[in-house]
Motif scaffolding. Structure first.
Motif, PDB file in Angstrom:
ATOM      1  N   GLU A  82      40.285  38.478  63.298  1.00 58.98           N
ATOM      2  CA  GLU A  82      39.464  37.339  63.718  1.00 58.98           C
ATOM      3  C   GLU A  82      39.595  37.073  65.213  1.00 58.98           C
ATOM      4  O   GLU A  82      38.606  36.811  65.907  1.00 58.98           O
ATOM      5  CB  GLU A  82      39.882  36.094  62.934  1.00 58.98           C
ATOM      6  CG  GLU A  82      39.236  34.796  63.414  1.00 58.98           C
ATOM      7  CD  GLU A  82      39.927  33.578  62.823  1.00 58.98           C
ATOM      8  OE1 GLU A  82      39.876  32.510  63.451  1.00 58.98           O
ATOM      9  OE2 GLU A  82      40.520  33.690  61.724  1.00 58.98           O
ATOM     10  N   LEU A  83      40.823  37.128  65.729  1.00 55.54           N
ATOM     11  CA  LEU A  83      41.081  36.809  67.134  1.00 55.54           C
ATOM     12  C   LEU A  83      40.979  38.015  68.047  1.00 55.54           C
ATOM     13  O   LEU A  83      41.036  37.878  69.270  1.00 55.54           O
ATOM     14  CB  LEU A  83      42.485  36.188  67.268  1.00 55.54           C
ATOM     15  CG  LEU A  83      42.709  34.854  66.559  1.00 55.54           C
ATOM     16  CD1 LEU A  83      44.185  34.461  66.627  1.00 55.54           C
ATOM     17  CD2 LEU A  83      41.838  33.764  67.161  1.00 55.54           C
ATOM     18  N   ASP A  84      40.841  39.202  67.465  1.00 58.22           N
ATOM     19  CA  ASP A  84      40.804  40.456  68.227  1.00 58.22           C
ATOM     20  C   ASP A  84      42.074  40.619  69.058  1.00 58.22           C
ATOM     21  O   ASP A  84      42.046  40.899  70.250  1.00 58.22           O
ATOM     22  CB  ASP A  84      39.571  40.498  69.134  1.00 58.22           C
ATOM     23  CG  ASP A  84      39.332  41.894  69.716  1.00 58.22           C
ATOM     24  OD1 ASP A  84      39.763  42.873  69.081  1.00 58.22           O
ATOM     25  OD2 ASP A  84      38.726  41.986  70.810  1.00 58.22           O
ATOM     26  N   ILE A  85      43.206  40.417  68.393  1.00 62.78           N
ATOM     27  CA  ILE A  85      44.521  40.555  69.011  1.00 62.78           C
ATOM     28  C   ILE A  85      45.324  41.568  68.197  1.00 62.78           C
ATOM     29  O   ILE A  85      45.378  41.460  66.967  1.00 62.78           O
ATOM     30  CB  ILE A  85      45.276  39.211  69.050  1.00 62.78           C
ATOM     31  CG1 ILE A  85      44.495  38.176  69.867  1.00 62.78           C
ATOM     32  CG2 ILE A  85      46.673  39.387  69.643  1.00 62.78           C
ATOM     33  CD1 ILE A  85      45.085  36.782  69.791  1.00 62.78           C
ATOM     34  N   PRO A  86      45.967  42.532  68.823  1.00 63.72           N
ATOM     35  CA  PRO A  86      46.704  43.535  68.057  1.00 63.72           C
ATOM     36  C   PRO A  86      48.000  42.986  67.460  1.00 63.72           C
ATOM     37  O   PRO A  86      48.652  42.125  68.054  1.00 63.72           O
ATOM     38  CB  PRO A  86      47.019  44.612  69.101  1.00 63.72           C
ATOM     39  CG  PRO A  86      47.053  43.872  70.405  1.00 63.72           C
ATOM     40  CD  PRO A  86      45.994  42.806  70.284  1.00 63.72           C
ATOM     41  N   ILE A  87      48.338  43.453  66.276  1.00 64.39           N
ATOM     42  CA  ILE A  87      49.663  43.196  65.708  1.00 64.39           C
ATOM     43  C   ILE A  87      50.580  44.287  66.235  1.00 64.39           C
ATOM     44  O   ILE A  87      50.407  45.465  65.908  1.00 64.39           O
ATOM     45  CB  ILE A  87      49.627  43.226  64.167  1.00 64.39           C
ATOM     46  CG1 ILE A  87      48.673  42.162  63.628  1.00 64.39           C
ATOM     47  CG2 ILE A  87      51.028  43.000  63.595  1.00 64.39           C
ATOM     48  CD1 ILE A  87      48.449  42.256  62.127  1.00 64.39           C
TER      49      ILE A  87
END
Length: 269
Positions: A212-217
């Motif tokens: 959703e946030l376009d942030i990598p884990i």
């Protein structure tokens, strides 16, 4: 509004600053900060690494880094950071009695934070890791508005309550144009002592949040007893258990941070 914001001023001698943040308390942010700073020093011993405990009300770095002395002043009337495991450290916990609560209003907290940033002989420093308090309030805004932040690492656990607060923190950083390095998931699972299977006791909602946030884990760290034991003993896991699957995760996280930082501008002041 832009005209009313203070001008960002680099910390003298500090090249890059990384915030370790979480909207919620108790998710392992300080443990992450300690192991990240120590792992960076292990990976790049030629580099200078600092660790700032920005949690004025609940400082935990003194315990986790096994530091109990009071800082001394140098000839320039600046506090010399305490050093352990090759990492320069500063915390409000070094300046007050460890049994005394800090009962301050917001302005006093901001003044104390400014002293920890500006009245400490940090330099020369390649990396400054800042362990921030929970929330998205005064401390975070003061840091973001007053010093150049290279990037923010978001720490969360898989519970919905924690993820909801992490979402708000991520949105805050994006609105304030702070680069987000990625997400670290703590307590991602637990290993069954009888069958060695990994059990996800809090679910998998973090994958949806990251998309959703376009942030990598970046990494997922399971529940592990020795992580707590190492924190309580004042010796980071990457040192107390230098080579196992859990300490390796912190080492790989530090490598992720290094890759990110090599692509970011460096303060030359």
């Amino acid at each position: 509004m832009a005209r009313g914001l203070p001008k960002k001023k680099p910390i003298k001698g500090v090249k890059q600053i990384v915030l370790v943040a979480s909207g919620k308390g108790g998710v392992g942010k300080s443990t992450t900060s300690v192991n990240l700073a120590t792992a960076l020093k292990l990976l790049e011993p030629q580099k200078q690494v600092g660790l700032l405990d920005a949690d004025v009300f609940g400082p935990s770095i003194p315990l986790m880094m096994n530091l109990n002395e009071s800082p001394i002043l140098n000839e320039e009337n600046l506090m010399e950071p305490l050093i352990n495991y090759g990492v320069k450290c500063m915390s409000m916990g070094f300046l007050i009695d460890k049994k005394s609560p800090v009962i301050w209003r917001g302005l006093m907290v901001m003044s104390a934070l400014d002293k920890l940033l500006r009245q400490v002989a940090w330099g020369p420093l390649d990396y400054l890791i800042v362990d921030t308090p929970p929330g998205t309030g005064d401390t975070h805004l003061s840091l973001i508005q007053n010093i150049p932040i290279t990037g923010a690492l978001l720490v969360t656990t898989p519970q919905k309550a924690s993820l909801d607060v992490t979402r708000r923190g991520a949105i805050m950083f994006k609105k304030l144009e702070v680069p987000i390095i990625g997400i670290l998931e703590n307590m991602s699972s637990i290993t069954c002592p009888k069958c060695d299977n990994n059990i996800s006791i809090f679910g998998h909602d973090i994958d949806k949040l990251a998309e959703e946030l376009d942030i990598p884990i970046l990494r997922k760290i399971p529940l592990y007893e020795e992580i707590t034991e190492s924190s309580n003993s004042g010796k980071p896991l990457v040192l107390s258990v230098s080579k196992n699957q859990y300490s390796d995760i912190y080492t790989e996280l530090a490598k992720d941070i290094i890759v990110f930082l090599t692509k970011q501008p460096i303060n030359t002041n």
